[in-house]
Design a protein around this motif. Structure first.
Motif, PDB file in Angstrom:
ATOM      1  N   VAL A 152       0.840  -1.192   0.000  1.00  0.00           N
ATOM      2  CA  VAL A 152       0.000   0.000   0.000  1.00  0.00           C
ATOM      3  C   VAL A 152       0.879   1.247   0.000  1.00  0.00           C
ATOM      4  CG1 VAL A 152      -1.767   1.294   1.248  1.00  0.00           C
ATOM      5  CG2 VAL A 152      -1.873  -1.209   1.160  1.00  0.00           C
ATOM      6  N   VAL A 153       1.915   1.241   0.821  1.00  0.00           N
ATOM      7  CA  VAL A 153       2.844   2.376   0.864  1.00  0.00           C
ATOM      8  C   VAL A 153       3.501   2.575  -0.499  1.00  0.00           C
ATOM      9  CG1 VAL A 153       4.960   3.267   1.920  1.00  0.00           C
ATOM     10  CG2 VAL A 153       3.254   2.102   3.337  1.00  0.00           C
ATOM     11  N   ALA A 154       3.859   1.478  -1.147  1.00  0.00           N
ATOM     12  CA  ALA A 154       4.469   1.565  -2.476  1.00  0.00           C
ATOM     13  C   ALA A 154       3.510   2.190  -3.480  1.00  0.00           C
ATOM     14  CB  ALA A 154       4.910   0.181  -2.949  1.00  0.00           C
ATOM     15  N   SER A 155       2.227   1.866  -3.369  1.00  0.00           N
ATOM     16  CA  SER A 155       1.251   2.449  -4.299  1.00  0.00           C
ATOM     17  C   SER A 155       1.084   3.942  -4.049  1.00  0.00           C
ATOM     18  CB  SER A 155      -0.094   1.725  -4.186  1.00  0.00           C
ATOM     19  OG  SER A 155      -0.758   2.038  -2.978  1.00  0.00           O
ATOM     20  N   ARG A 156       1.126   4.364  -2.772  1.00  0.00           N
ATOM     21  CA  ARG A 156       1.057   5.801  -2.463  1.00  0.00           C
ATOM     22  C   ARG A 156       2.283   6.519  -3.058  1.00  0.00           C
ATOM     23  NH1 ARG A 156      -3.901   4.702  -0.644  1.00  0.00           N
ATOM     24  NH2 ARG A 156      -4.061   4.059   1.527  1.00  0.00           N
ATOM     25  N   MET A 157       3.441   5.893  -2.902  1.00  0.00           N
ATOM     26  CA  MET A 157       4.673   6.495  -3.407  1.00  0.00           C
ATOM     27  C   MET A 157       4.626   6.630  -4.933  1.00  0.00           C
ATOM     28  SD  MET A 157       8.669   5.431  -2.759  1.00  0.00           S
ATOM     29  CE  MET A 157       8.280   3.693  -2.667  1.00  0.00           C
ATOM     30  N   ARG A 158       4.129   5.598  -5.614  1.00  0.00           N
ATOM     31  CA  ARG A 158       4.024   5.661  -7.071  1.00  0.00           C
ATOM     32  C   ARG A 158       3.103   6.801  -7.498  1.00  0.00           C
ATOM     33  NH1 ARG A 158       1.253   1.167 -11.105  1.00  0.00           N
ATOM     34  NH2 ARG A 158       1.892   2.154 -13.064  1.00  0.00           N
ATOM     35  N   LEU A 159       1.996   6.965  -6.779  1.00  0.00           N
ATOM     36  CA  LEU A 159       1.059   8.045  -7.090  1.00  0.00           C
ATOM     37  C   LEU A 159       1.729   9.406  -6.984  1.00  0.00           C
ATOM     38  CD1 LEU A 159      -1.853   9.090  -7.611  1.00  0.00           C
ATOM     39  CD2 LEU A 159      -2.225   8.944  -5.127  1.00  0.00           C
ATOM     40  N   ILE A 160       2.526   9.605  -5.942  1.00  0.00           N
ATOM     41  CA  ILE A 160       3.172  10.902  -5.714  1.00  0.00           C
ATOM     42  C   ILE A 160       4.250  11.169  -6.750  1.00  0.00           C
ATOM     43  CG2 ILE A 160       4.575  12.245  -4.090  1.00  0.00           C
ATOM     44  CD1 ILE A 160       2.999  10.704  -1.849  1.00  0.00           C
ATOM     45  N   PHE A 161       5.118  10.187  -6.999  1.00  0.00           N
ATOM     46  CA  PHE A 161       6.149  10.378  -8.021  1.00  0.00           C
ATOM     47  C   PHE A 161       5.520  10.655  -9.389  1.00  0.00           C
ATOM     48  CE2 PHE A 161       9.483   8.214  -5.337  1.00  0.00           C
ATOM     49  CZ  PHE A 161      10.418   9.253  -5.398  1.00  0.00           C
ATOM     50  N   SER A 162       4.450   9.932  -9.724  1.00  0.00           N
ATOM     51  CA  SER A 162       3.781  10.137 -11.012  1.00  0.00           C
ATOM     52  C   SER A 162       3.149  11.522 -11.088  1.00  0.00           C
ATOM     53  CB  SER A 162       2.713   9.056 -11.233  1.00  0.00           C
ATOM     54  OG  SER A 162       3.302   7.767 -11.320  1.00  0.00           O
ATOM     55  N   THR A 163       2.601  12.004  -9.963  1.00  0.00           N
ATOM     56  CA  THR A 163       2.040  13.356  -9.931  1.00  0.00           C
ATOM     57  C   THR A 163       3.122  14.401 -10.171  1.00  0.00           C
ATOM     58  OG1 THR A 163       0.273  12.682  -8.419  1.00  0.00           O
ATOM     59  CG2 THR A 163       0.781  15.033  -8.524  1.00  0.00           C
ATOM     60  N   LEU A 164       4.260  14.225  -9.543  1.00  0.00           N
ATOM     61  CA  LEU A 164       5.369  15.156  -9.740  1.00  0.00           C
ATOM     62  C   LEU A 164       5.839  15.167 -11.190  1.00  0.00           C
ATOM     63  CD1 LEU A 164       7.332  14.376  -6.463  1.00  0.00           C
ATOM     64  CD2 LEU A 164       6.133  16.512  -6.990  1.00  0.00           C
ATOM     65  N   GLU A 165       5.836  14.004 -11.829  1.00  0.00           N
ATOM     66  CA  GLU A 165       6.231  13.931 -13.234  1.00  0.00           C
ATOM     67  C   GLU A 165       5.247  14.682 -14.131  1.00  0.00           C
ATOM     68  OE1 GLU A 165       6.618   9.816 -14.189  1.00  0.00           O
ATOM     69  OE2 GLU A 165       8.248   9.485 -12.755  1.00  0.00           O
ATOM     70  N   VAL A 166       3.968  14.679 -13.736  1.00  0.00           N
ATOM     71  CA  VAL A 166       2.945  15.375 -14.521  1.00  0.00           C
ATOM     72  C   VAL A 166       3.060  16.893 -14.341  1.00  0.00           C
ATOM     73  CG1 VAL A 166       0.460  15.814 -14.728  1.00  0.00           C
ATOM     74  CG2 VAL A 166       1.313  13.459 -14.623  1.00  0.00           C
ATOM     75  N   VAL A 167       3.170  17.360 -13.095  1.00  0.00           N
ATOM     76  CA  VAL A 167       3.117  18.804 -12.840  1.00  0.00           C
ATOM     77  C   VAL A 167       4.466  19.493 -12.956  1.00  0.00           C
ATOM     78  CG1 VAL A 167       1.111  18.545 -11.338  1.00  0.00           C
ATOM     79  CG2 VAL A 167       3.386  18.581 -10.307  1.00  0.00           C
ATOM     80  N   SER A 168       5.552  18.715 -12.855  1.00  0.00           N
ATOM     81  CA  SER A 168       6.879  19.327 -12.868  1.00  0.00           C
ATOM     82  C   SER A 168       7.904  18.357 -13.445  1.00  0.00           C
ATOM     83  CB  SER A 168       7.275  19.722 -11.428  1.00  0.00           C
ATOM     84  OG  SER A 168       8.484  20.444 -11.427  1.00  0.00           O
ATOM     85  N   PRO A 169       7.796  18.053 -14.742  1.00  0.00           N
ATOM     86  CA  PRO A 169       8.704  17.076 -15.354  1.00  0.00           C
ATOM     87  C   PRO A 169      10.149  17.540 -15.264  1.00  0.00           C
ATOM     88  CG  PRO A 169       7.418  18.231 -17.033  1.00  0.00           C
ATOM     89  CD  PRO A 169       6.816  18.603 -15.707  1.00  0.00           C
ATOM     90  N   GLN A 170      11.043  16.616 -14.904  1.00  0.00           N
ATOM     91  CA  GLN A 170      12.450  16.943 -14.693  1.00  0.00           C
ATOM     92  C   GLN A 170      13.362  16.402 -15.771  1.00  0.00           C
ATOM     93  OE1 GLN A 170      13.506  18.826 -11.688  1.00  0.00           O
ATOM     94  NE2 GLN A 170      11.335  19.197 -12.073  1.00  0.00           N
ATOM     95  N   TRP A 171      12.888  15.423 -16.532  1.00  0.00           N
ATOM     96  CA  TRP A 171      13.744  14.773 -17.512  1.00  0.00           C
ATOM     97  C   TRP A 171      13.085  14.789 -18.884  1.00  0.00           C
ATOM     98  CZ3 TRP A 171      12.327  12.274 -12.884  1.00  0.00           C
ATOM     99  CH2 TRP A 171      13.286  12.374 -11.860  1.00  0.00           C
ATOM    100  N   PRO A 172      13.861  14.854 -19.962  1.00  0.00           N
ATOM    101  CA  PRO A 172      13.260  14.862 -21.297  1.00  0.00           C
ATOM    102  C   PRO A 172      12.581  13.539 -21.608  1.00  0.00           C
ATOM    103  CG  PRO A 172      15.640  14.640 -21.426  1.00  0.00           C
ATOM    104  CD  PRO A 172      15.336  14.929 -19.995  1.00  0.00           C
ATOM    105  N   ARG A 173      11.509  13.613 -22.402  1.00  0.00           N
ATOM    106  CA  ARG A 173      10.822  12.407 -22.839  1.00  0.00           C
ATOM    107  C   ARG A 173      11.670  11.683 -23.873  1.00  0.00           C
ATOM    108  NH1 ARG A 173       6.980  11.464 -19.065  1.00  0.00           N
ATOM    109  NH2 ARG A 173       5.897  13.377 -18.556  1.00  0.00           N
ATOM    110  N   VAL A 174      11.684  10.349 -23.813  1.00  0.00           N
ATOM    111  CA  VAL A 174      12.455   9.572 -24.795  1.00  0.00           C
ATOM    112  C   VAL A 174      11.500   8.717 -25.594  1.00  0.00           C
ATOM    113  CG1 VAL A 174      14.537   9.555 -23.422  1.00  0.00           C
ATOM    114  CG2 VAL A 174      12.849   7.763 -23.045  1.00  0.00           C
TER     115      VAL A 174
END
Length: 235
Positions: free
Chosen positions: A213-235
């Motif tokens: 469950v904790v892993a799923s929460r973490m995935r949600l947060i990292f994915s949200t950060l990628e959506v609102v503030s992408p840090q790396w170029p898309r490949v």
């Protein structure tokens, strides 16, 4: 539940972005251009009820089918809800009203990139299960809202002065989200040890969720950060 010895002050070193973000008002548009997303699905955003139904459909779509694209669809809908001034409790009330009135909600199905609606389900017959799903959907939404508040600078314009989440929920999850935001922005990380986050939960609420469950929460947060503030170029 995972039981561990509480570590007072475990989150003190991880709240940098939360503390900054909560003192700032959003002043710049979202870099992922959420306004375009809103206009493309205008009907879904005409009312708070439509927004709630759209979010719940996308939540169900991810839970039933999985997939990174389905998760991003839910997150994008959550970002739009934040931008439009929605609150987690307001959307919960909309879904609860739907349950009480017996209105049918259609499941979503994706066909080659296009989203269609299929197979009506009347949740009036499954109220306990429906409410469990509603509560978890709204929790995910709350986590998305708090994650947006944890960005080092305002990334999403919010068209309402009303806080997106209650003080209680913010207190419970802001340290958890801030740990992940710090790892994302300061160290370029896309994952953390689950035990680190369980220790944070122990410090705040006295118990920790199961590792999956904790892993799923973490995935949600990292994915949200990628959506609102992408840090790396898309490949």
């Amino acid at each position: 539940m995972v039981m561990m010895t509480q570590s007072p002050g475990a989150i003190n070193n991880f709240c940098l972005f939360t503390d900054i973000a909560t003192r700032l008002d959003p002043i710049t548009p979202c870099k992922c251009q959420q306004q375009d997303a809103i206009s493309s699905d205008d009907e879904e955003y005409r009312s708070s009820r439509n927004i709630a139904i759209s979010l719940f459909k996308r939540y169900r779509n991810f839970i039933d089918r999985g997939g990174a694209d389905n998760l991003k669809e839910f997150i994008s809908a959550g970002v739009n809800a934040y931008a439009l001034g929605c609150t987690d409790e307001g959307l919960r009330k909309e879904l609860t009203n739907i349950k009480e009135s017996g209105i049918e909600i259609q499941e979503m199905q994706t066909y080659g990139g296009a989203t269609g609606l299929k197979s009506k389900i009347c949740y009036q017959e499954k109220i306990p299960y429906f409410m469990i799903q509603v509560n978890e959907c709204i929790l995910w939404l709350s986590i998305i809202f708090i994650t947006i508040l944890c960005t080092p600078q305002p990334t999403i314009v919010r068209w309402s002065p009303t806080p997106p989440v209650s003080d209680e929920i913010k207190l419970q999850w802001k340290g958890f989200c801030a740990i992940i935001a710090n790892a994302y922005y300061l160290r370029g990380m896309a994952w953390l040890p689950v035990k680190t986050l369980q220790l944070e939960q122990m410090a705040v609420v006295g118990c920790a969720e199961e590792p999956s469950v904790v892993a799923s929460r973490m995935r949600l947060i990292f994915s949200t950060l990628e959506v609102v503030s992408p840090q790396w170029p898309r490949v």
